[in-house]
Scaffold this active site. Structure first.
Site, PDB file in Angstrom:
ATOM      1  N   LEU A 100      38.657  45.617  40.938  1.00 60.01           N
ATOM      2  CA  LEU A 100      39.686  45.730  41.974  1.00 60.01           C
ATOM      3  C   LEU A 100      39.324  46.886  42.897  1.00 60.01           C
ATOM      4  O   LEU A 100      38.656  47.824  42.490  1.00 60.01           O
ATOM      5  CB  LEU A 100      41.057  46.010  41.345  1.00 60.01           C
ATOM      6  CG  LEU A 100      41.631  44.924  40.434  1.00 60.01           C
ATOM      7  CD1 LEU A 100      43.019  45.326  39.963  1.00 60.01           C
ATOM      8  CD2 LEU A 100      41.681  43.582  41.113  1.00 60.01           C
ATOM      9  N   ASP A 101      39.789  46.817  44.133  1.00 61.53           N
ATOM     10  CA  ASP A 101      39.622  47.950  45.041  1.00 61.53           C
ATOM     11  C   ASP A 101      41.015  48.472  45.393  1.00 61.53           C
ATOM     12  O   ASP A 101      42.020  47.978  44.883  1.00 61.53           O
ATOM     13  CB  ASP A 101      38.807  47.574  46.274  1.00 61.53           C
ATOM     14  CG  ASP A 101      39.445  46.461  47.086  1.00 61.53           C
ATOM     15  OD1 ASP A 101      40.684  46.324  47.056  1.00 61.53           O
ATOM     16  OD2 ASP A 101      38.709  45.740  47.772  1.00 61.53           O
ATOM     17  N   SER A 102      41.071  49.467  46.269  1.00 62.60           N
ATOM     18  CA  SER A 102      42.363  50.099  46.564  1.00 62.60           C
ATOM     19  C   SER A 102      43.340  49.124  47.225  1.00 62.60           C
ATOM     20  O   SER A 102      44.544  49.203  46.995  1.00 62.60           O
ATOM     21  CB  SER A 102      42.166  51.340  47.430  1.00 62.60           C
ATOM     22  OG  SER A 102      41.476  51.001  48.603  1.00 62.60           O
TER      23      SER A 102
END
Length: 80
Positions: free
Chosen positions: A38-40
């Site tokens: 996941l990213d931000s």
């Protein structure tokens, strides 16, 4: 009030449905960023989905320290 198992089950469903993560990759020890990729932006989307699921307001700063699936479950538990 939901049990840890119910929270994990619901969280797993969100991660599978919304982020196309394999259910078998989702363990309490799994890192959201390294293991689940996941990213931000994904993290923000996840918080929104969790708010919809729980009906509770989640402050973004409460999720700053979240690193693993277990951290998310614990954070959600703390909302109820």
């Amino acid at each position: 009030m939901q049990s840890r198992e119910q929270i994990l089950e619901a969280l797993t469903q969100i991660l599978v449905d919304e982020f196309e993560i394999d259910a078998e990759d989702i363990t309490l020890e799994a890192s959201l960023y390294e293991d689940l990729d996941l990213d931000s932006i994904d993290a923000v989307d996840l918080v929104i989905k969790l708010q919809q699921m729980t009906g509770k307001k989640i402050k973004p700063e409460e999720f700053k320290a979240v690193r693993t699936v277990n951290d998310v479950v614990t954070a959600i538990e703390g909302l109820t």
